[in-house]
Scaffold this motif. Structure first.
Motif, PDB file in Angstrom:
ATOM      1  N   GLU A   1      15.181 -23.649 -19.717  1.00  0.00           N
ATOM      2  CA  GLU A   1      13.949 -23.690 -20.514  1.00  0.00           C
ATOM      3  C   GLU A   1      13.491 -22.269 -20.860  1.00  0.00           C
ATOM      4  OE1 GLU A   1      10.827 -26.048 -18.783  1.00  0.00           O
ATOM      5  OE2 GLU A   1       9.389 -25.131 -20.192  1.00  0.00           O
ATOM      6  N   ARG A   2      13.542 -21.394 -19.857  1.00  0.00           N
ATOM      7  CA  ARG A   2      13.020 -20.035 -20.097  1.00  0.00           C
ATOM      8  C   ARG A   2      13.900 -19.233 -21.056  1.00  0.00           C
ATOM      9  NH1 ARG A   2      13.285 -17.118 -15.371  1.00  0.00           N
ATOM     10  NH2 ARG A   2      13.910 -18.886 -14.134  1.00  0.00           N
TER      11      ARG A   2
ATOM     12  N   ALA B   1      15.316 -21.839 -24.762  1.00  0.00           N
ATOM     13  CA  ALA B   1      14.400 -22.394 -25.758  1.00  0.00           C
ATOM     14  C   ALA B   1      14.537 -21.699 -27.115  1.00  0.00           C
ATOM     15  CB  ALA B   1      12.971 -22.310 -25.246  1.00  0.00           C
ATOM     16  N   ASP B   2      14.522 -20.363 -27.126  1.00  0.00           N
ATOM     17  CA  ASP B   2      14.618 -19.666 -28.416  1.00  0.00           C
ATOM     18  C   ASP B   2      15.920 -18.863 -28.513  1.00  0.00           C
ATOM     19  OD1 ASP B   2      14.070 -17.786 -26.555  1.00  0.00           O
ATOM     20  OD2 ASP B   2      12.393 -16.840 -27.629  1.00  0.00           O
TER      21      ASP B   2
END
Ligand code: SAM
Length: 283
Positions: free
Chosen positions: A214-215, A218-219
């Motif tokens: 997730e950390r 995500a991008d």
């Protein structure tokens, strides 16, 4: 055609192996390097990542994430170098590097006489690696055997076919690999490793810490390593490995980094817990 002209260019998940080589090449240039990997620069160059690589992102958080990944590669490399040395000292003479990528330990480490080192990866990275090794006229310092197979297929059969002997101990390394395999494939891989491991076998694993997808994912840019991460470590990695018949120790990056004289100065993340770096012995 020369090796260079024929060489297949990195793509998909195995391109990450060339990125790892670039990080090792940078570490090798440091005066106080934690290890020296004289072939890393040639792999990075052949893969188009040396002398320059895609610039660090402008976004400060993304930039920090990229540097964190590079730092973790340096620490895990040192951790697993030490683990392999200890395994050799304990008498283990079979080494299996799962998802070997551009790992050059067969060439850069000292191995006791009689060591057989198996490098398992898919055909494309092994072909790319072979062409760079030919160009560099690199000589392995132990018996090195490559095994081109997908680790979701019958790799124990492929390993046995080239002489791996499950009746004597093996040291297994899965470095930067499990995070790219879905959880059921990780589970099957562990079961298969365990079935091929005589008492006294050892293992070194790196696991994605909880929340890392997730950390970092995500991008993540399309095609980047983080965009391909799919699994994180279980809640209790030591218990998980005990269930497979292994006595394991787990370490954080932070703890190992401090032990190697590269302390992390930022405060620990709330979700940071032991388990990213695993050493284990088969009882
Ligand atoms: C991040 S690289 C790490 C390479 C090496 N272990 C190192 O640390 O230098 C991940 C490696 O795992 C390999 N890999 C990923 N999925 C695989 C699969 N299903 N079968 C075989 N190899 C795989 C890739 O080809 C790549 O070489």
């Amino acid at each position: 055609m020369t090796d260079e002209q024929e060489r297949v260019q990195p793509s998909g998940v195995w391109a990450t192996a060339v990125g790892v080589a670039r990080v090792r090449a940078l570490e090798t240039e440091r005066e106080n390097a934690l290890f020296r990997d004289p072939l890393a620069q040639a792999f990075a160059t052949a893969g188009g990542l040396w002398p320059s690589s895609p610039p660090l992102p402008d976004d400060e958080a993304a930039r920090r994430r990229r540097l964190t990944v590079s730092f973790s590669i340096v620490i895990r490399t040192k951790f697993l170098d030490d683990l392999l040395q200890q395994a050799s000292a304990s008498g283990v003479r079979q080494v299996v590097l799962l998802g070997a990528g551009m790992d050059s330990r067969a060439f850069r480490m000292d191995w006791p006489e009689g060591t057989r080192l198996f490098e398992v990866d898919t055909a494309a990275p092994l072909d790319f690696k072979a062409s760079v090794l030919r160009q560099e006229r690199a000589d392995a310092r132990c018996e090195r055997i490559t095994v081109a197979v997908d680790l979701r297929e019958d790799w124990p059969g492929a390993l046995a076919a080239v002489g791996h002997d499950p009746a004597v101990p093996t040291v297994w390394i899965a470095e930067g690999l499990l995070i790219y395999l879905p959880e059921d494939a990780v589970e099957l891989l562990l079961a298969r490793i365990s079935a091929q491991s005589a008492a006294g076998s050892r293992m070194g694993l790196t696991l994605g810490s909880r929340g890392v997808i997730e950390r970092f994912g995500a991008d993540a840019a399309p095609g980047s390593a983080a965009s391909m991460w799919v699994s994180e470590m279980p809640d209790d990695p030591v218990g998980w490995l005990a269930g497979h018949g292994w006595e394991a120790d787990s370490h954080t990056l932070r703890e190992r980094a401090a032990a190697y004289g590269r302390p992390i100065s930022t405060p620990p993340q709330r979700e940071e817990r032991p388990g990213g770096l695993i050493s284990a012995v088969r009882r």
